[in-house]
Design an enzyme around this catalytic site. Structure first.
Site, PDB file in Angstrom:
ATOM      1  N   ASP A   1     -22.415 -21.308  14.932  1.00  0.00           N
ATOM      2  CA  ASP A   1     -22.194 -21.539  13.497  1.00  0.00           C
ATOM      3  C   ASP A   1     -21.939 -23.037  13.269  1.00  0.00           C
ATOM      4  O   ASP A   1     -21.100 -23.639  13.961  1.00  0.00           O
ATOM      5  CB  ASP A   1     -20.966 -20.704  13.076  1.00  0.00           C
ATOM      6  CG  ASP A   1     -20.797 -20.621  11.575  1.00  0.00           C
ATOM      7  OD1 ASP A   1     -21.800 -20.777  10.845  1.00  0.00           O
ATOM      8  OD2 ASP A   1     -19.654 -20.362  11.129  1.00  0.00           O
TER       9      ASP A   1
ATOM     10  N   THR B   1     -13.366 -15.425   6.677  1.00  0.00           N
ATOM     11  CA  THR B   1     -12.057 -15.376   6.018  1.00  0.00           C
ATOM     12  C   THR B   1     -11.523 -13.952   5.834  1.00  0.00           C
ATOM     13  O   THR B   1     -10.336 -13.698   6.080  1.00  0.00           O
ATOM     14  CB  THR B   1     -12.156 -16.104   4.658  1.00  0.00           C
ATOM     15  OG1 THR B   1     -12.505 -17.471   4.919  1.00  0.00           O
ATOM     16  CG2 THR B   1     -10.862 -16.034   3.885  1.00  0.00           C
TER      17      THR B   1
END
Ligand code: G3H
Ligand code: 13P
Ligand code: ZN
Length: 342
Positions: free
Chosen positions: A83, A269
């Site tokens: 990522d 998140t």
């Protein structure tokens, strides 16, 4: 089965008209949560590690945990993706380690903060495409900049000042030959995305639809796609946390994206919130506990629930056994047969 190519997983998702969640990990428990959710929902899986995750886990630990995941869950096609790679060198180190997919985030300079020029982005991404495709490894690129800065992958922008320009997106795809394109449509990383409940206008979905119309064959990626659910915020605050009121991306907006070419949806998140809430609960309710398993088990379970729900909402559930994974060698020969256009 060995780790599989993300390109194949996304090609299959496009055929089936569904999206695939890409969940960030840093440790064993997070990997286990995702794999359990995948088994329960029969989903293909994309697991991604940031540079921070690689540093935290010392890289090789993470890689071998992923190999363990493929051994324990052989029926699940599993991708290991880098990522926000910040440079061709970072991407190369992931390819060398055995990642089956990398993101070259050339929308920012290697500091992860300064917006780059289009020319820099093309050059860095193209370089990674050449090296990655030679090994059958998938490449995600990004055009336009996300908002937010709290995780070090943002320019501190408001999320709206560097939206993806559809014309530039077309040029970028042509010049790089990438497999998947991350776009900026008002999204940002982290928990503090929107300070009031988003309306249908908050995310620039018309722009996403326009990009998909111009690039119908390209797999689009939505970063910053946590929904920041109120119930997960409430658990944290109920047990001593201090989150400020905040809103994330509504799942319906993501589903509209999936109808319009979005194949990879990045979520970190929401899982962080689920884990932290579960741990805080044990700390408050059982202050006498000190065995880490007493709070890591509920944390793992809480993350599994979020991931299983997202897998169902994104449509990947039920698709784990639709296809036979291709080897990276086969992917490499496919790429070699279709060299990058200049
Ligand atoms: O895009 C960012 C992900 O949430 C990973 O964040 O760099 O703090 O690991 P991180
Ligand atoms: P969230 O912070 O919305 O989970 O986004 C994660 C992400 O985009 C990772 O690349
Ligand atoms: Zn991201």
């Amino acid at each position: 089965m060995p780790l599989v190519s993300m390109r194949q997983v996304l090609d299959e998702a496009a055929k089936g008209g569904y999206g695939v969640g890409a969940f960030n990990v840093n440790n064993m428990e997070q990997i286990q949560s995702i794999m359990e959710a995948a088994r329960e929902t029969k989903s293909p899986v994309i697991i991604q590690a940031s540079r921070g995750a690689r540093a935290y886990s010392q890289d090789r630990f993470l890689y071998h945990l992923m190999v363990a995941a493929t051994e324990v869950y052989p029926e699940i096609p599993t991708v290991l993706h880098l990522d926000h790679g910040n440079s061709p060198e970072t991407c190369q180190s992931a390819i060398d380690m055995g990642f089956t997919s990398v993101m070259m985030d050339g929308s920012l300079m290697p500091d992860g903060k300064t917006p780059s020029s289009f020319e820099y982005n093309v050059e860095a991404t193209r370089k990674v495409v050449e090296a990655a495709h030679a090994k059958g490894v998938t490449v995600e690129g990004e055009i336009g900049c996300l908002g937010g800065i709290e995780d070090g992958h943002g320019a501190g922008l408001d999320g709206l000042s560097h939206l993806t320009d559809p014309g530039q997106a077309v040029e970028f795809v042509k010049a790089t030959g990438l497999d998947a394109l991350a776009i900026a449509i008002g999204t940002s990383h982290g928990a503090y995305k929107f300070s009031s409940k988003p309306t249908g206008e908050t995310l620039k979905m018309a722009r996403l639809i326009e990009i998909h119309k111009r690039l119908p064959g390209v797999h689009l990626v939505m970063h910053g796609s946590s929904s920041v659910p109120k119930d997960l915020q409430d658990i944290i605050n109920q047990y001593g946390g201090k989150l400020k009121p905040t809103w994330g991306v509504p799942v319906e907006e993501i589903q509209l994206g999936i109808k319009n070419g979005v194949r990879k949806i990045n979520v970190d998140t929401d899982n962080r919130l689920a884990i932290t809430g579960a741990i805080r609960k044990v700390f408050v309710e059982k202050p006498e506990e000190f065995d880490p398993r007493s709070y890591m088990k509920p944390a793992r379970e809480a993350m599994k629930k979020v991931v299983a729900l997202r897998m169902t909402q994104f449509g990947q559930a039920g698709h784990a056994n639709d296809y036979k994974p291709l080897s990276l060698e086969t992917m490499a020969s496919r790429y070699a047969a279709q060299p990058v256009a200049v």
